[in-house]
Design an enzyme around this catalytic site. Sequence first.
Site, PDB file in Angstrom:
ATOM      1  N   GLY A 188       0.764  -1.343   0.117  1.00 44.07           N
ATOM      2  CA  GLY A 188       0.022  -0.018  -0.210  1.00 44.07           C
ATOM      3  C   GLY A 188       0.815   1.174   0.010  1.00 44.07           C
ATOM      4  O   GLY A 188       2.035   1.106   0.432  1.00 44.07           O
ATOM      5  N   CYS A 189       0.447   2.112  -0.395  1.00 39.51           N
ATOM      6  CA  CYS A 189       1.177   3.579  -0.496  1.00 39.51           C
ATOM      7  C   CYS A 189       1.665   4.289   1.064  1.00 39.51           C
ATOM      8  O   CYS A 189       2.888   4.372   1.178  1.00 39.51           O
ATOM      9  CB  CYS A 189       0.590   4.550  -0.994  1.00 39.51           C
ATOM     10  SG  CYS A 189      -1.415   5.052  -0.572  1.00 39.51           S
ATOM     11  N   TRP A 190       0.596   3.935   1.841  1.00 39.26           N
ATOM     12  CA  TRP A 190       1.058   4.647   2.944  1.00 39.26           C
ATOM     13  C   TRP A 190       1.906   3.826   3.835  1.00 39.26           C
ATOM     14  O   TRP A 190       2.929   4.213   4.706  1.00 39.26           O
ATOM     15  CB  TRP A 190      -0.226   4.763   3.978  1.00 39.26           C
ATOM     16  CG  TRP A 190      -1.174   5.730   3.635  1.00 39.26           C
ATOM     17  CD1 TRP A 190      -2.546   5.842   3.089  1.00 39.26           C
ATOM     18  CD2 TRP A 190      -1.015   7.359   4.002  1.00 39.26           C
ATOM     19  NE1 TRP A 190      -2.816   7.349   3.077  1.00 39.26           N
ATOM     20  CE2 TRP A 190      -2.035   8.090   3.512  1.00 39.26           C
ATOM     21  CE3 TRP A 190       0.248   8.040   4.763  1.00 39.26           C
ATOM     22  CZ2 TRP A 190      -1.951   9.462   3.777  1.00 39.26           C
ATOM     23  CZ3 TRP A 190      -0.044   9.435   4.855  1.00 39.26           C
ATOM     24  CH2 TRP A 190      -0.972  10.172   4.409  1.00 39.26           C
TER      25      TRP A 190
END
Length: 316
Positions: free
Chosen positions: A115-117
């Site tokens: 995921g990006c976060w």
Amino acid sequence: MVARVFIDGEAGTTGLQIRERLAARRDIELLSIPDELRKDTSARADYLNKADVAILCLPDDAAKESVALIENDTTRVIDASSAYRVADGWTYGFAEMDSGQEERIRNAKRVTNPGCWPQGMIAGLKPLILAGLLPADYPVTVNGISGYSGGGKSMIADYEAAGASANVFGPYALGFAHKHLPEMTRYSGLSDAPLFTPSVGNYYKGMLTMVPLRLGQLARVPTGAEIHAALADHFAGQNNGFVEVAPLSDLQRSDDLDPQALNDTNRLRLHVFANDKRAQAVLIAVYDNLGKGASGAAVQNLNLLLGVDQSTSLAA
């Protein structure tokens, strides 16, 4: 040998960006399903099973359906959804995470794109836990800001419709049950989930994550220099990796701390700021949520699966 690659969900934000990065490749044949057949299960199954690598850019349930449609033992999969981020049998696609991860990805049949976060906080925390500077049960908080593209089609539509009147800074996931928490916990090496408060800004892409550290509660308090050295040592041996550690400085502010500073690259830059007298520090990561945070990471993982330089088709 030319590898056949099928992007299932190529019309979405991540799929379009992956296709754009791969379009000029001569070592890849991009298989593209006709528009009218994108929801045809039989047609999708055909494309999935004739691909050497399938990249899934779909919602979680649709990604699971696509995996179930693969009936052979030759199609390798990169899943960009959150469906398999902590699932057994899947390799986490953050190549720079530790010294053996790149090789694990190269040999994997099933890769789950991060995921990006999570990537920013994992990059900052995992080396410190491995080095013994922070315990696994350290109470971590994570916050930051991302461009609205990180929210997918509905958020993009909402922000673009609102224009200048859109919320400049909007915290969300205030029920503290964000879907990224399991992977943030597992791959950073924490024993408990962090307190995570993400925010979205009124700009398209680019993100900045922050992990504040109150170090005075530790039995042995690490200095800012020790924290910085642990991060620098961890990433120094990465082969063509995209994670870099900024020089340690005592700046009060920096233009480098702009969430859009690394847009259109696959780089992730880590910063350490510390006050040893107060036993406080903060880890800040800057990267493109659609690049290293999504499509760039998928292309990097594809390169590893194909046995080519992992930086191919990626802007550093």
